[in-house]
Design a protein around this motif. Structure first.
Motif, mmCIF file in Angstrom:
data_model
loop_
_atom_site.group_PDB
_atom_site.id
_atom_site.type_symbol
_atom_site.label_atom_id
_atom_site.label_comp_id
_atom_site.label_asym_id
_atom_site.label_seq_id
_atom_site.Cartn_x
_atom_site.Cartn_y
_atom_site.Cartn_z
ATOM 1 N N ASN A 2 -9.931 15.193 -7.679
ATOM 2 C CA ASN A 2 -9.832 14.137 -6.685
ATOM 3 C C ASN A 2 -8.455 14.127 -6.043
ATOM 4 O OD1 ASN A 2 -12.437 13.255 -7.263
ATOM 5 N ND2 ASN A 2 -11.726 11.844 -8.853
ATOM 6 N N ASP A 3 -8.388 13.549 -4.854
ATOM 7 C CA ASP A 3 -7.098 13.373 -4.191
ATOM 8 C C ASP A 3 -6.211 12.436 -5.004
ATOM 9 O OD1 ASP A 3 -7.749 15.002 -2.041
ATOM 10 O OD2 ASP A 3 -8.573 13.356 -0.867
ATOM 11 N N ILE A 4 -4.900 12.639 -4.878
ATOM 12 C CA ILE A 4 -3.908 11.807 -5.566
ATOM 13 C C ILE A 4 -2.911 11.299 -4.526
ATOM 14 C CG2 ILE A 4 -2.080 11.747 -7.311
ATOM 15 C CD1 ILE A 4 -3.520 14.142 -8.651
ATOM 16 N N GLY A 5 -2.519 10.053 -4.668
ATOM 17 C CA GLY A 5 -1.530 9.536 -3.728
ATOM 18 C C GLY A 5 -1.299 8.050 -3.919
ATOM 19 N N ILE A 6 -0.841 7.412 -2.859
ATOM 20 C CA ILE A 6 -0.436 6.005 -2.905
ATOM 21 C C ILE A 6 -1.632 5.124 -2.578
ATOM 22 C CG2 ILE A 6 1.099 4.258 -1.950
ATOM 23 C CD1 ILE A 6 3.022 6.600 -1.231
ATOM 24 N N GLU A 7 -1.991 4.272 -3.520
ATOM 25 C CA GLU A 7 -3.086 3.316 -3.316
ATOM 26 C C GLU A 7 -2.582 2.032 -2.674
ATOM 27 O OE1 GLU A 7 -6.234 0.740 -6.067
ATOM 28 O OE2 GLU A 7 -5.376 2.592 -6.861
ATOM 29 N N LYS A 8 -1.416 1.555 -3.151
ATOM 30 C CA LYS A 8 -0.824 0.326 -2.632
ATOM 31 C C LYS A 8 0.682 0.502 -2.470
ATOM 32 C CE LYS A 8 -4.036 -3.047 -4.722
ATOM 33 N NZ LYS A 8 -4.113 -4.287 -5.556
ATOM 34 N N ILE A 9 1.267 -0.306 -1.595
ATOM 35 C CA ILE A 9 2.714 -0.288 -1.398
ATOM 36 C C ILE A 9 3.189 -1.702 -1.094
ATOM 37 C CG2 ILE A 9 2.455 0.257 1.067
ATOM 38 C CD1 ILE A 9 5.076 1.910 0.815
ATOM 39 N N SER A 10 4.384 -2.043 -1.597
ATOM 40 C CA SER A 10 4.957 -3.361 -1.340
ATOM 41 C C SER A 10 6.478 -3.254 -1.343
ATOM 42 C CB SER A 10 4.497 -4.359 -2.414
ATOM 43 O OG SER A 10 5.014 -5.646 -2.161
ATOM 44 N N ILE A 11 7.124 -4.027 -0.482
ATOM 45 C CA ILE A 11 8.577 -3.920 -0.286
ATOM 46 C C ILE A 11 9.231 -5.283 -0.433
ATOM 47 C CG2 ILE A 11 10.375 -3.326 1.392
ATOM 48 C CD1 ILE A 11 7.646 -1.611 2.475
ATOM 49 N N TYR A 12 10.364 -5.307 -1.123
ATOM 50 C CA TYR A 12 11.136 -6.550 -1.300
ATOM 51 C C TYR A 12 12.578 -6.295 -0.869
ATOM 52 C CZ TYR A 12 13.249 -10.634 -3.526
ATOM 53 O OH TYR A 12 13.944 -11.787 -3.766
ATOM 54 N N PRO A 13 13.058 -6.996 0.183
ATOM 55 C CA PRO A 13 14.402 -6.737 0.719
ATOM 56 C C PRO A 13 15.484 -7.692 0.246
ATOM 57 C CG PRO A 13 13.164 -8.038 2.281
ATOM 58 C CD PRO A 13 12.276 -7.879 1.063
ATOM 59 N N SER A 14 15.208 -8.517 -0.768
ATOM 60 C CA SER A 14 16.103 -9.577 -1.239
ATOM 61 C C SER A 14 16.277 -10.644 -0.160
ATOM 62 C CB SER A 14 17.444 -9.031 -1.723
ATOM 63 O OG SER A 14 18.096 -10.017 -2.522
ATOM 64 N N SER A 15 17.314 -11.493 -0.305
ATOM 65 C CA SER A 15 17.305 -12.732 0.477
ATOM 66 C C SER A 15 18.542 -12.975 1.331
ATOM 67 C CB SER A 15 17.119 -13.921 -0.475
ATOM 68 O OG SER A 15 18.255 -14.059 -1.320
ATOM 69 N N MET A 343 3.235 -8.084 7.594
ATOM 70 C CA MET A 343 3.335 -9.534 7.806
ATOM 71 C C MET A 343 4.184 -10.171 6.714
ATOM 72 S SD MET A 343 -0.569 -10.459 8.989
ATOM 73 C CE MET A 343 -0.199 -12.217 8.992
ATOM 74 N N SER A 344 3.970 -9.741 5.473
ATOM 75 C CA SER A 344 4.738 -10.273 4.351
ATOM 76 C C SER A 344 6.201 -9.858 4.441
ATOM 77 C CB SER A 344 4.131 -9.787 3.033
ATOM 78 O OG SER A 344 4.919 -10.182 1.930
ATOM 79 N N LEU A 345 6.449 -8.569 4.738
ATOM 80 C CA LEU A 345 7.820 -8.087 4.821
ATOM 81 C C LEU A 345 8.566 -8.725 5.990
ATOM 82 C CD1 LEU A 345 10.120 -6.273 3.942
ATOM 83 C CD2 LEU A 345 9.046 -4.385 5.197
ATOM 84 N N ASP A 346 7.916 -8.848 7.127
ATOM 85 C CA ASP A 346 8.558 -9.473 8.285
ATOM 86 C C ASP A 346 8.966 -10.912 7.966
ATOM 87 O OD1 ASP A 346 8.265 -7.169 9.763
ATOM 88 O OD2 ASP A 346 6.468 -7.858 10.814
ATOM 89 N N ALA A 347 8.132 -11.605 7.216
ATOM 90 C CA ALA A 347 8.454 -12.973 6.828
ATOM 91 C C ALA A 347 9.675 -13.005 5.917
ATOM 92 C CB ALA A 347 7.252 -13.625 6.146
ATOM 93 N N LEU A 348 9.736 -12.085 4.956
ATOM 94 C CA LEU A 348 10.891 -12.026 4.055
ATOM 95 C C LEU A 348 12.172 -11.698 4.817
ATOM 96 C CD1 LEU A 348 9.345 -10.118 1.011
ATOM 97 C CD2 LEU A 348 10.032 -12.520 1.084
ATOM 98 N N LEU A 349 12.086 -10.794 5.772
ATOM 99 C CA LEU A 349 13.272 -10.441 6.569
ATOM 100 C C LEU A 349 13.733 -11.621 7.405
ATOM 101 C CD1 LEU A 349 12.241 -6.849 7.730
ATOM 102 C CD2 LEU A 349 13.966 -7.446 6.013
ATOM 103 N N ALA A 350 12.799 -12.362 7.961
ATOM 104 C CA ALA A 350 13.149 -13.518 8.793
ATOM 105 C C ALA A 350 13.759 -14.643 7.969
ATOM 106 C CB ALA A 350 11.907 -14.017 9.523
ATOM 107 N N GLN A 351 13.410 -14.706 6.684
ATOM 108 C CA GLN A 351 13.914 -15.771 5.818
ATOM 109 C C GLN A 351 15.311 -15.490 5.269
ATOM 110 O OE1 GLN A 351 10.942 -16.071 2.746
ATOM 111 N NE2 GLN A 351 9.318 -16.645 4.195
ATOM 112 N N ARG A 352 15.800 -14.267 5.411
ATOM 113 C CA ARG A 352 17.107 -13.946 4.835
ATOM 114 C C ARG A 352 18.210 -14.805 5.447
ATOM 115 N NH1 ARG A 352 17.703 -7.552 5.644
ATOM 116 N NH2 ARG A 352 17.150 -8.273 7.757
#
Length: 412
Positions: A2-15, A343-352
């Motif tokens: 089977n193919d192997i790779g990234i199923e999910k990705i998430s980013i946290y840029p701190s505050s 959408m989640s990352l943009d919100a975190l960046l805007a909240q910094r």
């Protein structure tokens, strides 16, 4: 197989954040050079109540379901921001992410190449069949340390964590197994002689080593995949980004290896194939081990006509040095996953909270002292109002105290 790779990705840029225009004004820097050559606008900063452990946990906490957690059999943290010379960051993060006890964990250090190296370890483990249908959690986390001030490298620092769930369900991106070229050459360019001290030892040597790696790693990739010499082979290209502007020169080198020398062709190719991958790095700064994955996320979320199955050439570089060129294909649900996460990352960046240069300097001095000291209490910090406003009730993991080197964490 089977193919192997990234199923999910998430980013946290701190505050916290620092505007490069403000830093340039304070340092007497050339704003045009910073914007057009380095191509940076903002960088993330990390408050004293966060460290590499909290960034790692906060990047993956909301991404993982209970089913995901039970399916993880290997957990790797790729970092050059380790907190202890023995204890792995992944042991703390394993605890606070509530992962299974039957889970192999370790921390991988190989400068900025550690993220790509860890991805290849994950790929090998899954492809071996010894994973017993278990998945891999890979978190790339780094924080810039207090480098020499008033130098150009100061504009390209940053912090953040990028979490990846790697499996046989590569909905986000598929690894092209067997297509990889590596190049290793010892050079002392950037070093961290002490955990709290980072030094750009020889910037010129680092840049030359980076470009040598592009040429040599891609040449080995082409030995396995001769068709990659055709400039239309890759639909998009990603490069390790100590600063976004380095991608211009790297892409020029790659195109020349593919037989493209015309300036107009370069401009068109760079705009179409590379520029979308720079979007979030320009707002977060250097993410070290996670750089190529932040670029991958930027590309998939920002490229206007990206399609499933399109091929992405990826260049990873780690000071010291090791370089690798490999490729991935856009996953079947990549665009949907990227748009939701954006959408989640943009919100975190805007909240910094944007700090002024004086507050930034005080924060970096305090971080160096914290890393060298045996003890720390959150109430020693001067940003308590921000902590109450941003962290209170957020569910984010924070560093509460250090007692004789023993670190204690809690969820806010």
């Amino acid at each position: 197989m089977n193919d192997i790779g990234i199923e999910k990705i998430s980013i946290y840029p701190s505050s916290l954040a620092l505007e490069m225009s403000e830093l340039a004004q304070a340092r007497g820097g050339d704003r045009k050079y910073i914007q057009e050559t380095l191509m940076v606008s903002t960088r993330s900063l990390v408050p004293l109540c966060e460290d590499a452990v909290t960034l790692a946990v906060n990047s993956a906490r909301e991404m993982l379901t209970d089913v995901d957690r039970s399916d993880i059999g290997l957990f790797i943290i790729a970092t050059e921001s380790g907190l202890d010379q023995e204890k792995a960051l992944s042991t703390w993060a394993h605890r606070y992410l509530d992962l299974p006890a039957a889970c192999r964990v370790f921390e991988l250090k190989s400068a900025c190449h550690a993220g790509a190296a860890a991805l290849k370890v994950a790929e090998s483990w899954i492809s071996s069949g010894l994973n017993r249908d278990k998945k891999v959690l890979l978190i790339n986390v780094d924080i810039s340390n207090n480098m020499t001030r008033h130098g150009m490298m100061e504009y390209s620092l940053g912090a953040g964590a990028i979490a990846l769930l790697i499996s046989n369900k590569p909905l986000f991106a598929v690894i092209e197994t067997g297509k990889s070229g590596v190049h290793t050459h010892e050079v002392t360019d950037v070093i961290r002689p002490l955990p709290w001290k980072e030094i750009a030892f020889d910037v010129e040597a680092s840049l030359f080593s980076y470009m040598d790696g592009v040429e040599s790693a891609f040449a080995e990739y082409c030995q396995q995949t001769p068709e990659a010499r055709d400039p239309v082979y890759f639909d998009y290209n990603i490069y390790h980004l100590p600063f976004p502007g380095i991608s211009k020169e790297a892409h020029k080198v790659l195109l020349e290896l593919q037989g493209v020398f015309e300036k107009e062709a370069f401009v068109t190719s760079f705009k179409q194939k590379v520029v979308p991958s720079l979007y979030y790095s320009q707002q977060i700064g250097a993410t070290y081990c996670g750089s190529i994955f932040l670029s991958l996320f930027s590309l998939i979320s920002q490229a206007p006509k990206l399609k499933s199955g399109e091929r992405i050439g990826i260049y990873s570089y780690g000071s010291g040095s090791c370089a690798e060129y490999f490729s991935m294909l856009v996953g079947e649900q990549a665009s949907e996953i990227a748009q939701q996460q954006a959408m989640s990352l943009d919100a975190l960046l805007a909240q910094r909270q944007v700090m002024d240069v004086t507050a930034y300097e005080q924060l970096e001095e305090a971080r160096s002292a914290q890393m060298q000291g045996q003890s720390y209490r959150a109430d020693r910090d001067n940003l308590q109002d921000w902590y109450a406003h941003h962290y209170g009730g957020s569910g984010h993991l924070i560093l509460e105290r250090i007692d004789n080197y023993l670190r204690s964490y809690r969820y806010a």
